[in-house]
Design a protein around this motif. Sequence first.
Motif, PDB file in Angstrom:
ATOM      1  N   CYS A 126       0.848  -1.204   0.000  1.00 57.08           N
ATOM      2  CA  CYS A 126       0.000   0.000   0.000  1.00 57.08           C
ATOM      3  C   CYS A 126       0.879   1.249   0.000  1.00 57.08           C
ATOM      4  O   CYS A 126       1.864   1.329   0.749  1.00 57.08           O
ATOM      5  N   HIS A 138       0.148   4.045   1.144  1.00 56.12           N
ATOM      6  CA  HIS A 138      -0.089   4.922   2.295  1.00 56.12           C
ATOM      7  C   HIS A 138       0.965   4.694   3.368  1.00 56.12           C
ATOM      8  O   HIS A 138       1.792   5.565   3.626  1.00 56.12           O
ATOM      9  N   ALA A 139       0.949   3.512   3.962  1.00 52.56           N
ATOM     10  CA  ALA A 139       1.924   3.245   5.034  1.00 52.56           C
ATOM     11  C   ALA A 139       2.549   1.869   4.909  1.00 52.56           C
ATOM     12  O   ALA A 139       3.110   1.362   5.875  1.00 52.56           O
ATOM     13  N   CYS A 151       1.273  -1.262   4.286  1.00 51.92           N
ATOM     14  CA  CYS A 151       0.616  -2.537   4.585  1.00 51.92           C
ATOM     15  C   CYS A 151       0.438  -3.327   3.288  1.00 51.92           C
ATOM     16  O   CYS A 151       0.471  -2.763   2.202  1.00 51.92           O
ATOM     17  N   CYS A 183      -6.870  -2.416   1.370  1.00 50.48           N
ATOM     18  CA  CYS A 183      -5.829  -2.374   2.392  1.00 50.48           C
ATOM     19  C   CYS A 183      -6.466  -2.573   3.764  1.00 50.48           C
ATOM     20  O   CYS A 183      -7.362  -1.814   4.151  1.00 50.48           O
ATOM     21  N   CYS A 229      -5.290  -2.063   6.641  1.00 51.75           N
ATOM     22  CA  CYS A 229      -4.837  -1.188   7.730  1.00 51.75           C
ATOM     23  C   CYS A 229      -5.741   0.031   7.924  1.00 51.75           C
ATOM     24  O   CYS A 229      -6.196   0.312   9.023  1.00 51.75           O
ATOM     25  N   HIS A 230      -5.978   0.774   6.853  1.00 51.41           N
ATOM     26  CA  HIS A 230      -6.794   1.984   7.005  1.00 51.41           C
ATOM     27  C   HIS A 230      -7.885   2.069   5.938  1.00 51.41           C
ATOM     28  O   HIS A 230      -8.398   3.148   5.651  1.00 51.41           O
ATOM     29  N   GLY A 255      -7.837   1.700   2.609  1.00 47.75           N
ATOM     30  CA  GLY A 255      -7.562   2.180   1.248  1.00 47.75           C
ATOM     31  C   GLY A 255      -8.011   1.153   0.214  1.00 47.75           C
ATOM     32  O   GLY A 255      -7.906  -0.052   0.445  1.00 47.75           O
ATOM     33  N   PRO A 269      -6.953   6.667   2.280  1.00 45.71           N
ATOM     34  CA  PRO A 269      -5.820   7.599   2.377  1.00 45.71           C
ATOM     35  C   PRO A 269      -4.645   7.392   1.419  1.00 45.71           C
ATOM     36  O   PRO A 269      -3.768   8.250   1.387  1.00 45.71           O
TER      37      PRO A 269
HETATM   38  S1  FES Z   1      -1.470   1.485   4.896  1.00 46.79           S
HETATM   39 FE1  FES Z   1      -2.962   1.122   3.402  1.00 46.79          FE
HETATM   40  S2  FES Z   1      -4.480   2.559   3.739  1.00 46.79           S
HETATM   41 FE2  FES Z   1      -3.003   2.960   5.258  1.00 46.79          FE
END
Ligand code: FES
Length: 343
Positions: free
Chosen positions: A287, A289-290, A292, A305, A307-308, A310, A323
């Motif tokens: 991902c 974003h961060a 994952c 995703c 984690c958050h 996405g 995000p």
């Molecule tokens: S790590 Fe994927 S949406 Fe935050």
Amino acid sequence: MTAPWVRGPEWGSRGLHQTGWVLLPLRVFLGVTFVFAALQKLANPPFFDASSPASVEAQMRAVAPTSPIGPLVELSLHAGWLVGLVIALGELAVGVGTLLGLRARLAAAGGMLLAFSFFLTVSWTTSPYYYGADIVFLLAWTPFVAVGAAGVLSVDSFLAERRRPPGGDAARAATLGRRALVSAAVGSACLAGLTALLGRALHAATPVPRAAAGGGADQRSSGPRDHPANQPSPHPAGRPPPGMQAVTDVASVGIGQGVRFSDPATGQPAWLIRSGARRYDAFSAVCTHAGCTVNYDPPSKQFVCPCHGGTYSASDGRVLGGPPPSPLARIKVALSGKKVYAR
Ligand code: FES
């Protein structure tokens, strides 16, 4: 005289007391965040539904191959929902303990342990490391492990004061402390209620793929599927294309299905998606974003995703929601003979 819930007997030092006030904004932030994270999980049924790509099981399966504690994660998969429940209740206990200053050092140690476990799993592949929030949370708990609530707005201090021999000051302090305790409990209950409502509102406002929601697919444009740039390069039958590695047999992936593999160029997780008889697309599963690892959801043809939340299109990797700041990286694929290759 200083009231006991403000300064308990064990925190006689003025410097330490001041430290408690200095740390108060961080303590409130950590407490509220952990309560919020817990209620968000508890109010989200797909988190406990093993068939959902947004479930805790899906997240554990996704991170196990890259986590340094992967074998432990895989072992825990047998009771994934229980792991999710323990995490949510642990976050709730840590958050409430921190806000109330109740067993504050123990709560901080619990928060640190949770953040460390998230760092070793969901954030382990985040690069650069400071993009991941878990390492920041891990370190943010350290002062509270050392000094707890430092005697500031603390149930621990109130209870310690109650244990002191009765006296004029102690009696008055106990009365004041009782009021503080009731105020803190009522305040926490209001805060928890507000957080739950906010969590539910956020959950309702987030587009959820069909598999996660149990129906009602969020249909979106399927992207430039037939663009020549997306077609696998033809190669003489049976000969591996130069510089590419075999990912899978053509026949082993059904149309609309996907298969996980390791990106030959980076070693990181990736997805190969078959969207037509001779059409394959491959994307990094990391991902943007961060960091994952995203899961593929065949009914909605999206990457999700865990984690958050996405979401990405499985046809071209573009961001559909949540995000992530940029699309998933495309990986070049080629067909040769009965195999699909990637690099
Ligand atoms: S790590 Fe994927 S949406 Fe935050």
